[in-house]
Design a protein around this motif. Sequence first.
Motif, PDB file in Angstrom:
ATOM      1  N   LEU A  41     -34.194  93.202   5.144  1.00 16.35           N
ATOM      2  CA  LEU A  41     -34.616  92.061   5.961  1.00 16.35           C
ATOM      3  C   LEU A  41     -35.359  91.042   5.110  1.00 16.35           C
ATOM      4  O   LEU A  41     -36.336  91.359   4.451  1.00 16.35           O
ATOM      5  CB  LEU A  41     -35.531  92.529   7.094  1.00 16.35           C
ATOM      6  N   HIS A  45     -34.181  84.426   9.524  1.00 21.61           N
ATOM      7  CA  HIS A  45     -34.030  85.880   9.410  1.00 21.61           C
ATOM      8  C   HIS A  45     -32.673  86.195   8.788  1.00 21.61           C
ATOM      9  O   HIS A  45     -31.655  85.690   9.259  1.00 21.61           O
ATOM     10  CB  HIS A  45     -34.066  86.558  10.789  1.00 21.61           C
ATOM     11  N   LEU A  50     -34.590  90.434  15.810  1.00 20.73           N
ATOM     12  CA  LEU A  50     -34.277  91.539  14.915  1.00 20.73           C
ATOM     13  C   LEU A  50     -33.533  92.646  15.662  1.00 20.73           C
ATOM     14  O   LEU A  50     -32.562  93.218  15.144  1.00 20.73           O
ATOM     15  CB  LEU A  50     -35.556  92.098  14.286  1.00 20.73           C
TER      16      LEU A  50
END
Length: 210
Positions: free
Chosen positions: A74, A114, A195
Amino acid sequence: MGIPQFVLASASPARRRLLQIAGIDPIVQPSDFDESQITSADADLLVRTLALRKADTVATQLAKAGISTPTLILGCDSVLAIHGEIYGKPDSAAEAIARWQAMRGHIGGLYTGHTLIELLPRTQSSETPLKTLVRCQVTQVHFANISDRQIEAYVATGEPMHCAGCFALEGKGGFFVEKLEGCHSNVIGLSMPLLRQMMAEFGYNVTDFW
């Protein structure tokens, strides 16, 4: 599907804490990517690109070293856009004070890019396979109309110097935010709902980490 190794390509203590509180204890491996290489007047494009470069840098390092288990990497990056300007971390206390004087009583957009990369172990017949997702989350931040004295006292704590947007919602800066429109955790540096969605696209369930 088994539980993958989870790698956070960021040195951010706030992002690490968010993950740990949510039941994911990440391996922290900052990318050390030179962010000055990337410039853009588009906040959305900027954070997406930086998040991708950070995650991809770490993925490349891990692929070269070799992995034995599926791995999620990530990468994130955050900026504040207000009055047509894009801000990351302030370079000096004077800049932080001036920025807060411009922000107070106004609304800014906190953009967090992200990137989630799934890296799988190499097989004898192929290179290390990977899949990549890139997303951006935006939260509108309503700043309180605080005094010069409060601004100077806040900057003197040193907290704003380490934060995109010059404030930490989960710290002393939380006193100076009137309202949020959108994802709360996004302002801290990582949208947990986003996420969850990205992990689901790779076939993983966040509850498997608990």
